[in-house]
Design a protein around this motif. Structure first.
Motif, PDB file in Angstrom:
ATOM      1  N   LYS A  55      34.699  42.529  28.168  1.00  0.00           N
ATOM      2  CA  LYS A  55      35.338  41.602  29.086  1.00  0.00           C
ATOM      3  C   LYS A  55      35.762  42.191  30.268  1.00  0.00           C
ATOM      4  CE  LYS A  55      38.921  38.120  29.032  1.00  0.00           C
ATOM      5  NZ  LYS A  55      39.942  37.449  28.425  1.00  0.00           N
ATOM      6  N   LYS A  56      35.636  41.726  31.493  1.00  0.00           N
ATOM      7  CA  LYS A  56      36.146  42.464  32.785  1.00  0.00           C
ATOM      8  C   LYS A  56      37.794  42.734  32.835  1.00  0.00           C
ATOM      9  CE  LYS A  56      32.544  40.937  35.930  1.00  0.00           C
ATOM     10  NZ  LYS A  56      32.158  40.398  37.028  1.00  0.00           N
ATOM     11  N   GLU A  57      38.163  43.567  33.312  1.00  0.00           N
ATOM     12  CA  GLU A  57      39.611  44.203  33.172  1.00  0.00           C
ATOM     13  C   GLU A  57      40.415  42.956  34.079  1.00  0.00           C
ATOM     14  OE1 GLU A  57      42.504  47.762  33.828  1.00  0.00           O
ATOM     15  OE2 GLU A  57      40.371  48.185  34.111  1.00  0.00           O
ATOM     16  N   LYS A  58      39.875  42.603  35.313  1.00  0.00           N
ATOM     17  CA  LYS A  58      40.636  41.722  36.054  1.00  0.00           C
ATOM     18  C   LYS A  58      40.748  40.277  35.440  1.00  0.00           C
ATOM     19  CE  LYS A  58      36.546  39.939  38.952  1.00  0.00           C
ATOM     20  NZ  LYS A  58      36.254  39.626  39.718  1.00  0.00           N
ATOM     21  N   HIS A  59      40.042  40.053  34.555  1.00  0.00           N
ATOM     22  CA  HIS A  59      39.944  38.619  33.589  1.00  0.00           C
ATOM     23  C   HIS A  59      40.798  38.956  32.339  1.00  0.00           C
ATOM     24  CE1 HIS A  59      35.940  37.338  35.705  1.00  0.00           C
ATOM     25  NE2 HIS A  59      37.207  37.095  36.501  1.00  0.00           N
ATOM     26  N   THR A  60      41.568  39.917  32.263  1.00  0.00           N
ATOM     27  CA  THR A  60      42.142  40.265  31.020  1.00  0.00           C
ATOM     28  C   THR A  60      43.699  40.199  31.162  1.00  0.00           C
ATOM     29  OG1 THR A  60      40.407  41.653  30.243  1.00  0.00           O
ATOM     30  CG2 THR A  60      42.561  41.743  28.993  1.00  0.00           C
ATOM     31  N   LYS A  65      45.367  43.603  26.938  1.00  0.00           N
ATOM     32  CA  LYS A  65      45.030  44.850  27.224  1.00  0.00           C
ATOM     33  C   LYS A  65      45.598  45.821  26.066  1.00  0.00           C
ATOM     34  CE  LYS A  65      44.427  44.394  32.084  1.00  0.00           C
ATOM     35  NZ  LYS A  65      44.819  44.759  33.595  1.00  0.00           N
ATOM     36  N   LYS A  77      35.585  39.909  24.666  1.00  0.00           N
ATOM     37  CA  LYS A  77      35.518  38.368  25.086  1.00  0.00           C
ATOM     38  C   LYS A  77      35.900  37.667  23.699  1.00  0.00           C
ATOM     39  CE  LYS A  77      32.030  38.286  28.788  1.00  0.00           C
ATOM     40  NZ  LYS A  77      30.584  37.864  29.083  1.00  0.00           N
TER      41      LYS A  77
END
Length: 205
Positions: A55-60, A65, A77
């Motif tokens: 999963k992209k870090e900006k969407h986490t 995290k 995801k």
């Protein structure tokens, strides 16, 4: 119980040495990471939580995290918990398709394809009212009577009628593991599994 998270790739056929054809579904299962191990002493029950798909870090969010950082893995995801996991697993360990063997039976859980608003013939297998007669118009796929007039004076709950179809959680039991390709993380199971191509599925035993 043992299980793994994957996605539906598509369907193919496998031929046995005697020439018998078997329809199979290809599932790309794993690799999954163990992100939490629950025990009866600390959580009240035994379970293993595994995660799949980067999963992209900006969407986490920060809580996710920190949770994944404990397992020393990037954000994922899909997260799934399996109760009473039969295999001994530790935090951060990788789970692959090799937990299954060819010939054993598994259950596959997924979300069926959404079919939108459908009538009673497609949704419930009704036969329709019948042939068109004098004065009738477009009655072949009609539901027919749905309730009484004076006695009940209402339609009972649970009456099978037209409505939204599909998009439900479905479990298909007793699918045979036909072939395993560890290098590609592929597992081939006999028959069909719910969902569209690319849909997330859970393979469990």
């Amino acid at each position: 119980m043992k299980g793994i998270i994957g996605k539906k790739v598509g369907m193919t056929s496998i031929f046995s040495p005697d020439g018998k054809q078997t329809s199979c579904t290809i599932i790309e299962a794993g690799p999954c990471v163990v992100t939490q191990v629950k025990t009866k002493e600390t959580d009240g029950y035994s379970a293993v939580q595994i995660a799949y798909g980067d999963k992209k870090e900006k969407h986490t969010i920060l809580a996710e995290k920190n949770h994944f950082a404990k397992a020393n893995t990037p954000a994922k995801k899909v997260v799934k918990e399996f109760r009473d996991y039969s295999l001994e697993k530790t935090l951060g360990e990788t789970i692959s398709v090799e937990i299954f063997t060819e010939g054993e039976t598994v259950d596959v859980v997924g979300t069926s394809k959404g079919k939108g608003f459908q009538g009673v013939v497609k949704r419930h297998g009704f036969s329709g009212v019948g042939e068109q007669s004098h004065g009738q118009h477009d009655r072949q796929r009609a539901p027919g009577s749905i309730g009484n007039s004076s006695d009940a004076s209402r339609v009972f709950k649970g009456m099978r009628m037209a409505g939204r179809m599909g998009g439900d959680r479905v479990k298909v039991k007793g699918l045979k593991v036909v072939k395993i390709f560890p290098e590609k993380n592929y597992i081939l199971v006999s028959g069909s599994v719910p969902g569209h191509i690319g849909a997330v599925v859970f393979v469990q035993k």
